[in-house]
Write a protein that holds these residues in place. Structure first.
Motif, PDB file in Angstrom:
ATOM      1  N   ARG A   1      48.446  53.262  50.521  1.00  0.00           N
ATOM      2  CA  ARG A   1      47.643  52.269  49.922  1.00  0.00           C
ATOM      3  C   ARG A   1      45.797  52.071  49.229  1.00  0.00           C
ATOM      4  O   ARG A   1      45.112  52.311  49.616  1.00  0.00           O
ATOM      5  N   ILE A   2      45.406  51.995  47.558  1.00  0.00           N
ATOM      6  CA  ILE A   2      44.890  52.331  47.774  1.00  0.00           C
ATOM      7  C   ILE A   2      44.927  51.265  46.250  1.00  0.00           C
ATOM      8  O   ILE A   2      45.392  50.939  45.742  1.00  0.00           O
ATOM      9  N   GLU A   3      43.324  50.396  46.023  1.00  0.00           N
ATOM     10  CA  GLU A   3      42.920  49.275  45.432  1.00  0.00           C
ATOM     11  C   GLU A   3      42.467  49.792  44.501  1.00  0.00           C
ATOM     12  O   GLU A   3      40.824  49.927  44.225  1.00  0.00           O
ATOM     13  N   ILE A   4      43.207  50.421  43.505  1.00  0.00           N
ATOM     14  CA  ILE A   4      42.503  51.030  41.884  1.00  0.00           C
ATOM     15  C   ILE A   4      41.823  49.982  41.124  1.00  0.00           C
ATOM     16  O   ILE A   4      41.088  51.095  40.508  1.00  0.00           O
ATOM     17  N   GLY A   5      41.671  48.898  41.198  1.00  0.00           N
ATOM     18  CA  GLY A   5      40.833  48.145  40.537  1.00  0.00           C
ATOM     19  C   GLY A   5      40.783  46.608  40.469  1.00  0.00           C
ATOM     20  O   GLY A   5      41.475  46.111  41.652  1.00  0.00           O
ATOM     21  N   SER A   6      40.132  45.905  39.180  1.00  0.00           N
ATOM     22  CA  SER A   6      40.416  44.472  39.347  1.00  0.00           C
ATOM     23  C   SER A   6      40.704  44.161  38.770  1.00  0.00           C
ATOM     24  O   SER A   6      40.759  44.822  37.300  1.00  0.00           O
ATOM     25  N   PHE A   7      41.607  42.942  38.035  1.00  0.00           N
ATOM     26  CA  PHE A   7      41.441  42.418  36.513  1.00  0.00           C
ATOM     27  C   PHE A   7      40.656  41.134  36.667  1.00  0.00           C
ATOM     28  O   PHE A   7      40.868  39.951  37.233  1.00  0.00           O
ATOM     29  N   VAL A   8      39.849  41.355  35.849  1.00  0.00           N
ATOM     30  CA  VAL A   8      38.377  40.046  35.074  1.00  0.00           C
ATOM     31  C   VAL A   8      37.943  40.456  34.405  1.00  0.00           C
ATOM     32  O   VAL A   8      38.459  41.453  33.376  1.00  0.00           O
ATOM     33  N   SER A   9      37.491  39.938  33.984  1.00  0.00           N
ATOM     34  CA  SER A   9      36.206  40.188  32.710  1.00  0.00           C
ATOM     35  C   SER A   9      35.780  41.294  32.623  1.00  0.00           C
ATOM     36  O   SER A   9      34.750  41.935  33.046  1.00  0.00           O
ATOM     37  N   ALA A  10      35.721  41.969  31.736  1.00  0.00           N
ATOM     38  CA  ALA A  10      35.423  43.497  31.219  1.00  0.00           C
ATOM     39  C   ALA A  10      33.686  43.015  31.072  1.00  0.00           C
ATOM     40  O   ALA A  10      33.081  44.016  31.329  1.00  0.00           O
TER      41      ALA A  10
END
Length: 308
Positions: A42-51
């Motif tokens: 399980r790897i937290e690959i990133g986030s959906f946030v404001s660029a």
């Protein structure tokens, strides 16, 4: 080894989000492949946030798509709102980590709304996404806040009173955002939370090592019954909205500690150390941890300890 723990690798999100120079997407994908090769799943690959807020995270959709070609990876993405959670689910994310803060000041600084408003957003998100999407609830500043200081356990438990009933089966992660928690505080809060919410069966701990207590706090959480722990390879990371809170607890340090305790992690330290060395060398990164340097200086120690 009769006991096991799961280590969730959060370096590609928490470790990279504060790095200024953009890490090329192919480089990120190569790191993901190597982390899986070292036994992390399980790897937290990133986030959906404001660029504009976190430019380093702008290629998270591309990384999510690339994960389809990486066998055995279980990608997780962080989302701070219903809107971003919907975007992540529509992009095919199988696992979401919804984050909100216990304290008003940190939540407003982080997502521009109150904790109560974020709790409402969480409920709306759960109602909107497919049931198959796995949910983790991350409570930032569960122990300490960069703006308000030490957080009383009653404040964290009161927010959980509102959140747990929304989806009792969700994994709940209590986060030491500043790294100022201590082992007694960590153990006490987890014992209190598990006793108060018996319907919530899966608990996780997100530790920072800013003040050198990361491993001690993880050990305390383990003693309180927690079996899922976040960590970042090379000790990269820190909250960009928590000044001075650099340094997540290092994945290799957790793997070493648990291995010495006879607790299985599934991680191949001999394979992870070169990945951690390369992670520590990323321009703009803020690495931490101790085991990486120790084993780099004496590679035989890993084999001698039976941790390969």
């Amino acid at each position: 080894m009769t006991d096991t723990v799961e280590i969730v690798e959060v370096g590609p999100r928490d470790g990279w989000q504060g790095i200024g120079p953009f890490i090329p997407t192919p480089t990120k994908i190569d790191f993901l492949r190597r982390l899986v090769g070292a036994g992390l799943r399980r790897i937290e690959i990133g986030s959906f946030v404001s660029a504009s807020a976190l430019p380093q995270m702008r290629d998270t959709p591309e990384l999510l798509a690339a994960c389809k070609e990486i066998p055995d990876i279980d990608p997780q993405v962080l989302v701070p709102s219903e809107r971003r959670g919907r975007e992540a689910a529509e992009a095919g994310a199988p696992r979401l980590g919804f984050v909100l803060s216990v304290t008003e000041s940190h939540n407003r600084n982080n997502v521009r709304r109150s904790p109560a408003e974020s709790a409402e957003d969480y409920a709306r998100l759960l109602a909107a996404i497919p049931p198959a999407v796995m949910i983790r609830l991350n409570l930032a500043t569960a122990f300490d806040c960069p703006f308000e200081g030490r957080v009383a356990a009653d404040r964290t438990l009161a927010l959980l009173d509102r959140l747990v009933p929304v989806r009792p089966e969700a994994e709940i992660c209590l986060c030491d955002t500043t790294g100022r928690a201590d082992p007694a505080q960590v153990g006490d809060l987890f014992r209190a939370a598990r006793a108060r919410f018996p319907q919530a069966r899966t608990w996780a701990f997100h530790a920072h090592d800013t003040y050198g207590l990361g491993l001690a706090n993880v050990h305390a959480a383990h003693g309180a019954g927690v079996r899922i722990f976040d960590a970042s390879f090379a000790g990269l990371g820190g909250c960009p909205f928590a000044p001075g809170a650099t340094g997540n607890v290092a994945t290799e340090d957790l793997a070493w500690m648990f291995g010495r305790m006879g607790i299985a992690t599934g991680i191949d330290l001999a394979a992870l150390i070169p990945v951690a060395r390369d992670g520590a060398a990323l321009p703009g990164g803020l690495p931490g941890g101790r085991v990486r340097d120790a084993l780099s200086a004496n590679p035989e120690s890993c084999s001698a300890a039976g941790l390969t």
